[in-house]
Design a protein around this motif. Structure first.
Motif: not given
Length: 331
Positions: A178-192
């Protein structure tokens, strides 16, 4: 002088001879049945000696009147004629004695698992107790069958421990994901980009878990952990990473967190190589992403380790000191 038997005497003699013949046939038949019973009993004794089942009988005073095998560290001669109170300790025998007295009082069979003191410690017995009756139907004692189930009880306890540990690890793993998903989403600009980075981090986590599963979650080889995360940079003629150090194993939590940290360092190193050639000099980040969090916060907390990150203009330098209490053994 020879006397001739009368007709009555001849009839009586013939009758006696017939009765003798019938009696002889009965004796022969009983002898055959006795030999058959002896053979069956011998097979029964052999089967009991080769199993973990002990069959015995007791009178109403719980005095042993027969027993098939030695039991509780005592031989058969040391058990026969004695009572449970004499051969069992008060603590270990209390439950079994109470159970047997209940069967004597009620006349109903009972079954229970009881712990008994035996060398080299406590042994568990699956005890089946039947009332022993005489021809009039009165309860005159007990017939008991005892099976040593210590290995099964120990296996059940070990399984419960594993299930509790699995539940704990599953919760921790879900929290990490869950932490990986939140942090990754916070610092990426696109779904890909998110899918690419998140998938790589999941694979890094899975690689550490594969090592731990292979060792039954006892620990993981530090060398194998490094190779599982940096394999792509170690193989081939243009290897970019060299590994040095003693062969040691580290604890599961240390392996899981260090595996993620190695992945983030490897990914970060690839980006730095590219920027060194084509971009500006490296600067310390104002905002910390998932990689920095894994390396600095999670790793330091989970391993009680000392983690130093230096954003040198020529490239990132990370120094990790793992305490000795995270190391299992030399390999």
């Amino acid at each position: 002088m020879v006397r001739k038997m009368s007709g009555a005497q001849e009839a009586e003699l013939a009758k006696l001879e017939t009765e003798y013949q019938e009696l002889q046939e009965q004796v022969n038949a009983q002898a055959w049945e006795l030999n058959l019973l002896r053979a069956r009993f011998a097979r029964y004794e052999t089967a009991l000696r080769g199993s973990q089942v002990t069959v015995y009988t007791q009178d109403r005073d719980l005095r042993y009147t027969s027993i098939s095998n030695p039991m509780l560290g005592r031989n058969i001669e040391d058990i026969l004629g004695r009572t449970d109170a004499e051969i069992l300790s008060p603590e270990a025998g209390a439950a079994m004695i109470a159970l047997k007295r209940a069967v004597l009082a009620s006349g109903e069979a009972k079954r229970a698992e009881v712990p008994l003191e035996d060398a080299p410690g406590i042994r568990w017995h699956d005890l089946h107790i039947e009332p022993l009756r005489n021809e009039a139907g009165d309860v005159v004692g007990l017939t008991c069958a005892s099976v040593d189930v210590t290995e099964r009880k120990e296996g059940e306890a070990h399984l419960r421990l594993l299930l509790r540990e699995l539940t704990h690890r599953s919760k921790n793993l879900l929290a990490v994901i869950q932490a990986m998903a939140r942090q990754t989403a916070r610092h990426t600009g696109s779904v890909e980009t998110f899918l690419t980075q998140f998938g790589a981090r999941l694979q890094a986590l899975a690689a550490s878990h594969d090592l731990l599963i292979r060792e039954s979650w006892y620990g993981a080889s530090l060398g194998e952990l490094v190779r599982s995360q940096l394999g792509v940079y170690l193989d081939g003629t243009a290897a970019q990473v060299s590994i040095e150090g003693p062969a040691i194993a580290i604890k599961p939590e240390a392996a899981q967190n260090l595996g993620l940290a190695l992945h983030e360092l490897a990914v970060n190193a690839v980006e730095l190589d590219w920027r060194e050639k084509l971009g500006p000099k490296v600067k310390a980040r104002r905002r910390k992403g998932f990689g920095s969090m894994v390396i600095e916060r999670n790793l330091a907390r989970a391993l009680d380790a000392r983690v130093e990150l230096e954003f040198d203009p020529d490239g990132l330098h990370c120094h990790i000191v793992i305490p000795a209490n995270q190391i299992l053994a030399l390999r």
